[in-house]
Motif scaffolding. Structure first.
Motif, short mmCIF file in Angstrom:
data_model
loop_
_atom_site.label_atom_id
_atom_site.label_comp_id
_atom_site.label_asym_id
_atom_site.label_seq_id
_atom_site.Cartn_x
_atom_site.Cartn_y
_atom_site.Cartn_z
N THR A 60 0.95 -1.12 0.08
CA THR A 60 -0.09 0.20 0.03
C THR A 60 0.75 1.01 -0.15
OG1 THR A 60 -0.26 -0.21 2.54
CG2 THR A 60 -1.90 -1.11 1.03
N GLY A 61 2.40 1.22 0.33
CA GLY A 61 3.05 2.18 0.49
C GLY A 61 2.79 3.06 1.81
N TYR A 62 2.15 2.58 2.59
CA TYR A 62 1.76 3.29 3.78
C TYR A 62 3.10 4.08 4.60
CZ TYR A 62 0.69 4.01 8.88
OH TYR A 62 0.43 4.38 10.18
N ARG A 63 3.06 5.32 4.64
CA ARG A 63 4.07 6.11 5.05
C ARG A 63 5.40 5.92 4.37
NH1 ARG A 63 3.12 7.96 11.21
NH2 ARG A 63 1.00 8.20 11.35
N LEU A 64 5.39 5.46 3.21
CA LEU A 64 6.66 5.20 2.25
C LEU A 64 6.56 6.33 1.24
CD1 LEU A 64 7.20 1.43 2.22
CD2 LEU A 64 8.46 3.20 3.52
N ARG A 65 5.38 6.59 0.81
CA ARG A 65 5.54 7.19 -0.38
C ARG A 65 5.15 8.94 -0.11
NH1 ARG A 65 1.08 3.55 -3.53
NH2 ARG A 65 2.69 1.63 -3.86
N THR A 66 4.94 9.15 1.30
CA THR A 66 4.87 10.66 1.83
C THR A 66 5.96 11.24 2.64
OG1 THR A 66 3.63 9.91 3.72
CG2 THR A 66 2.40 10.39 1.58
#
Length: 253
Positions: free
Chosen positions: A247-253
């Motif tokens: 999901t990209g949780y807290r990795l893409r921001t």
């Protein structure tokens, strides 16, 4: 699997330990010595034996487990949080390396450091008490399995944390109290019935109990249950990390 990429990240993380040798190695040794002075001398003078084991020797598995849990979480959480903090995490994510390889590198380095510290604490404890490990192979199995499991847990915390303060939140407010209340310095059989039942909901009880069995052949709960609970928690951490990368949780921001 890209072994060179894994080795590059692993080597960087291990070199960081050498740069902070006082914090990484000397501090746990001093803390262990202080625990022996306080618990071994003060409490040990009033509790000579537990289940036929001298109190000084009885607390050794708990001391090792206390350091193992906190160090595993700290090493892994900081290892993945720092690239997020400085912004290099995007270079890692865009590099020709899979998510599995990223996890193996960071978690492998954190677990290696934690196991090394655990063995150093074991050697330090042997200076204070006479230790005879009945099941050395199983001791190493529990040591490595616990280090890997809580390094995975620390990896999750490092991704979740939005500040350095949050990195310390879970270890200080949750893990450390659970370790102290999980039979690290006493047998849960010494507790009144209702409190013993409540204590069994503490997952750390199973880690400490299985690890202590490897030392002395005694445990508060079944060894198979202890091993099973550890594996379940490991698989749960793997599932959460898989979801984070998917999901990209807290990795893409």
């Amino acid at each position: 699997m890209n072994r060179q990429a894994i080795w590059a990240i692993y080597k960087v993380e291990m070199m960081r330990t050498l740069r902070t040798i006082l914090q990484s190695v000397v501090s746990p040794v001093i803390s262990t010595s202080l625990y022996f002075v306080v618990f071994g001398a003060a409490i040990g003078s009033r509790i000579s034996e537990i289940n036929g084991i001298s109190y000084g020797a009885f607390i050794v598995p708990g001391l090792i487990m206390l350091s193992l849990l906190t160090q595993s979480i700290s090493n892994a959480s900081f290892g993945i949080y720092f690239p997020k903090f400085v912004g290099t995490i995007f270079e890692i994510l865009s590099a020709p390396i899979s998510y599995l390889e990223i996890v193996v590198a960071y978690v492998g380095a954190a677990a290696t450091k934690s196991v090394a510290i655990g063995l150093i604490i074991l050697a330090t404890a042997a200076l204070f008490v006479d230790l005879h490990i009945q099941h050395p192979v199983w001791m190493l199995v529990f040591l490595i399995l616990t280090a890997v499991t809580f390094s995975l847990f620390g990896f999750i915390i490092g991704i979740w944390a939005a500040s350095f303060e949050q990195l310390q939140l879970v270890p200080l407010l949750i893990v450390t109290p659970l370790t102290f209340l999980g039979g690290s310095f006493y047998s849960i059989d010494m507790l009144p019935g209702i409190w013993r039942t409540i204590t069994l909901f503490n997952p750390v009880v199973y880690l400490v109990s299985g690890f202590r069995w490897a030392f002395f052949g005694i445990s508060d709960v079944s060894v198979s249950v202890s091993l099973g609970m550890t594996v379940v928690f490991l698989l749960a951490c793997v599932a959460v990390i898989a979801w984070i990368f998917r999901t990209g949780y807290r990795l893409r921001t």
